[in-house]
Design a protein around this motif. Structure first.
Motif, PDB file in Angstrom:
ATOM      1  N   LEU A  54      61.135  21.394 -99.715  1.00 27.27           N
ATOM      2  CA  LEU A  54      60.644  20.374-100.645  1.00 27.27           C
ATOM      3  C   LEU A  54      59.137  20.207-100.526  1.00 27.27           C
ATOM      4  CD1 LEU A  54      63.532  17.830-100.224  1.00 27.27           C
ATOM      5  CD2 LEU A  54      63.004  19.144-102.281  1.00 27.27           C
ATOM      6  N   ALA A  55      58.609  20.241 -99.306  1.00 27.56           N
ATOM      7  CA  ALA A  55      57.164  20.137 -99.107  1.00 27.56           C
ATOM      8  C   ALA A  55      56.435  21.307 -99.755  1.00 27.56           C
ATOM      9  CB  ALA A  55      56.846  20.069 -97.612  1.00 27.56           C
ATOM     10  N   VAL A  56      57.030  22.499 -99.641  1.00 28.59           N
ATOM     11  CA  VAL A  56      56.452  23.695-100.280  1.00 28.59           C
ATOM     12  C   VAL A  56      56.447  23.514-101.791  1.00 28.59           C
ATOM     13  CG1 VAL A  56      56.912  26.143-100.757  1.00 28.59           C
ATOM     14  CG2 VAL A  56      56.906  25.304 -98.393  1.00 28.59           C
ATOM     15  N   SER A  57      57.550  23.037-102.343  1.00 28.80           N
ATOM     16  CA  SER A  57      57.625  22.894-103.801  1.00 28.80           C
ATOM     17  C   SER A  57      56.709  21.790-104.307  1.00 28.80           C
ATOM     18  CB  SER A  57      59.068  22.649-104.252  1.00 28.80           C
ATOM     19  OG  SER A  57      59.508  21.376-103.850  1.00 28.80           O
ATOM     20  N   LYS A  58      56.433  20.793-103.464  1.00 26.76           N
ATOM     21  CA  LYS A  58      55.528  19.701-103.844  1.00 26.76           C
ATOM     22  C   LYS A  58      54.067  20.019-103.529  1.00 26.76           C
ATOM     23  CE  LYS A  58      57.877  16.073-105.245  1.00 26.76           C
ATOM     24  NZ  LYS A  58      57.614  15.497-106.555  1.00 26.76           N
ATOM     25  N   GLY A  59      53.824  21.045-102.714  1.00 30.24           N
ATOM     26  CA  GLY A  59      52.458  21.395-102.352  1.00 30.24           C
ATOM     27  C   GLY A  59      51.825  20.406-101.386  1.00 30.24           C
ATOM     28  N   CYS A  60      52.612  19.898-100.435  1.00 32.14           N
ATOM     29  CA  CYS A  60      52.109  18.918 -99.465  1.00 32.14           C
ATOM     30  C   CYS A  60      51.882  19.610 -98.121  1.00 32.14           C
ATOM     31  CB  CYS A  60      53.096  17.767 -99.319  1.00 32.14           C
ATOM     32  SG  CYS A  60      52.547  16.537 -98.112  1.00 32.14           S
ATOM     33  N   GLU A  61      50.632  19.955 -97.840  1.00 38.67           N
ATOM     34  CA  GLU A  61      50.318  20.687 -96.613  1.00 38.67           C
ATOM     35  C   GLU A  61      50.635  19.889 -95.354  1.00 38.67           C
ATOM     36  OE1 GLU A  61      46.697  22.987 -96.440  1.00 38.67           O
ATOM     37  OE2 GLU A  61      46.584  22.980 -98.631  1.00 38.67           O
ATOM     38  N   ASP A  62      50.329  18.596 -95.344  1.00 37.51           N
ATOM     39  CA  ASP A  62      50.644  17.792 -94.162  1.00 37.51           C
ATOM     40  C   ASP A  62      52.150  17.703 -93.955  1.00 37.51           C
ATOM     41  OD1 ASP A  62      47.977  17.375 -93.588  1.00 37.51           O
ATOM     42  OD2 ASP A  62      47.934  15.300 -94.278  1.00 37.51           O
ATOM     43  N   CYS A  63      52.911  17.607 -95.047  1.00 32.68           N
ATOM     44  CA  CYS A  63      54.374  17.575 -94.943  1.00 32.68           C
ATOM     45  C   CYS A  63      54.891  18.895 -94.385  1.00 32.68           C
ATOM     46  CB  CYS A  63      55.006  17.317 -96.309  1.00 32.68           C
ATOM     47  SG  CYS A  63      54.528  15.759 -97.077  1.00 32.68           S
ATOM     48  N   ILE A  64      54.298  19.991 -94.806  1.00 38.71           N
ATOM     49  CA  ILE A  64      54.684  21.306 -94.281  1.00 38.71           C
ATOM     50  C   ILE A  64      54.466  21.330 -92.771  1.00 38.71           C
ATOM     51  CG2 ILE A  64      54.051  23.764 -94.233  1.00 38.71           C
ATOM     52  CD1 ILE A  64      53.479  23.450 -97.303  1.00 38.71           C
ATOM     53  N   LEU A  65      53.296  20.903 -92.326  1.00 35.26           N
ATOM     54  CA  LEU A  65      52.999  20.864 -90.889  1.00 35.26           C
ATOM     55  C   LEU A  65      54.041  20.042 -90.138  1.00 35.26           C
ATOM     56  CD1 LEU A  65      49.165  20.229 -91.041  1.00 35.26           C
ATOM     57  CD2 LEU A  65      50.239  22.143 -89.840  1.00 35.26           C
ATOM     58  N   TYR A  66      54.275  18.847 -90.606  1.00 37.39           N
ATOM     59  CA  TYR A  66      55.161  17.912 -89.929  1.00 37.39           C
ATOM     60  C   TYR A  66      56.593  18.458 -89.849  1.00 37.39           C
ATOM     61  CZ  TYR A  66      57.504  13.557 -88.751  1.00 37.39           C
ATOM     62  OH  TYR A  66      58.264  12.616 -88.138  1.00 37.39           O
ATOM     63  N   HIS A  67      57.111  18.963 -90.960  1.00 41.70           N
ATOM     64  CA  HIS A  67      58.512  19.377 -90.991  1.00 41.70           C
ATOM     65  C   HIS A  67      58.734  20.763 -90.383  1.00 41.70           C
ATOM     66  CE1 HIS A  67      59.986  15.793 -92.835  1.00 41.70           C
ATOM     67  NE2 HIS A  67      58.976  15.831 -93.691  1.00 41.70           N
ATOM     68  N   VAL A  68      57.755  21.651 -90.444  1.00 46.18           N
ATOM     69  CA  VAL A  68      57.885  22.925 -89.718  1.00 46.18           C
ATOM     70  C   VAL A  68      57.924  22.639 -88.224  1.00 46.18           C
ATOM     71  CG1 VAL A  68      56.697  25.066 -89.084  1.00 46.18           C
ATOM     72  CG2 VAL A  68      56.923  24.450 -91.493  1.00 46.18           C
ATOM     73  N   ASP A  69      57.054  21.756 -87.761  1.00 45.20           N
ATOM     74  CA  ASP A  69      57.061  21.393 -86.345  1.00 45.20           C
ATOM     75  C   ASP A  69      58.413  20.798 -85.950  1.00 45.20           C
ATOM     76  OD1 ASP A  69      55.705  20.844 -83.730  1.00 45.20           O
ATOM     77  OD2 ASP A  69      56.065  18.761 -84.336  1.00 45.20           O
ATOM     78  N   ALA A  70      58.929  19.888 -86.752  1.00 44.33           N
ATOM     79  CA  ALA A  70      60.222  19.270 -86.441  1.00 44.33           C
ATOM     80  C   ALA A  70      61.347  20.306 -86.460  1.00 44.33           C
ATOM     81  CB  ALA A  70      60.513  18.146 -87.428  1.00 44.33           C
ATOM     82  N   ALA A  71      61.310  21.221 -87.424  1.00 47.74           N
ATOM     83  CA  ALA A  71      62.340  22.269 -87.485  1.00 47.74           C
ATOM     84  C   ALA A  71      62.311  23.124 -86.221  1.00 47.74           C
ATOM     85  CB  ALA A  71      62.147  23.134 -88.739  1.00 47.74           C
ATOM     86  N   LEU A  72      61.121  23.478 -85.778  1.00 49.71           N
ATOM     87  CA  LEU A  72      60.997  24.253 -84.536  1.00 49.71           C
ATOM     88  C   LEU A  72      61.550  23.472 -83.346  1.00 49.71           C
ATOM     89  CD1 LEU A  72      57.437  25.835 -84.876  1.00 49.71           C
ATOM     90  CD2 LEU A  72      59.612  27.067 -84.761  1.00 49.71           C
TER      91      LEU A  72
END
Length: 116
Positions: A54-72
């Motif tokens: 969803l962050a990728v589709s919305k283009g939210c770089e901070d969201c990408i950072l936050y959720h990739v970190d959480a996924a890891l």
């Protein structure tokens, strides 16, 4: 500290500023986030990967950072992320390709940063 780790720390700092400025709003948002991320039929890692898409589709770089970190942190692997990015690109087209590439770059940077 890796560049991705520093960007994540900066984003978390911005979230903290908003939390202090608007504690009632943030308390509600925090409850929503915890409920959404809790394991159920899907694991917490799977839910975080959905959030990345969803962050990728919305283009939210901070969201990408936050959720990739959480996924890891919840045990997601690069191959899991790539599968989710495939779907994000299918649904989001060209812009999702660009943000999907950023998500993969973030995952690799955060993963490498945690090894040092």
């Amino acid at each position: 500290m890796s560049d991705a780790r520093q960007k994540l720390k900066d984003a978390q700092g911005r979230i903290g500023l908003l939390a202090k400025a608007s504690p009632d709003l943030f308390a509600g948002f925090s409850r929503v986030s915890k409920a959404a991320a809790a394991s159920g039929r899907m694991t917490a890692a799977q839910k975080e990967l959905v959030a990345v898409a969803l962050a990728v589709s919305k283009g939210c770089e901070d969201c990408i950072l936050y959720h990739v970190d959480a996924a890891l942190r919840h045990g997601a692997e690069e191959a899991d992320l790539v599968e989710v990015l495939d779907v994000a690109v299918e649904m989001g087209g060209g812009p999702a390709v660009m943000y999907g590439a950023k998500a993969l770059e973030v995952l690799r940077a955060l993963r490498e940063g945690s090894k040092t």
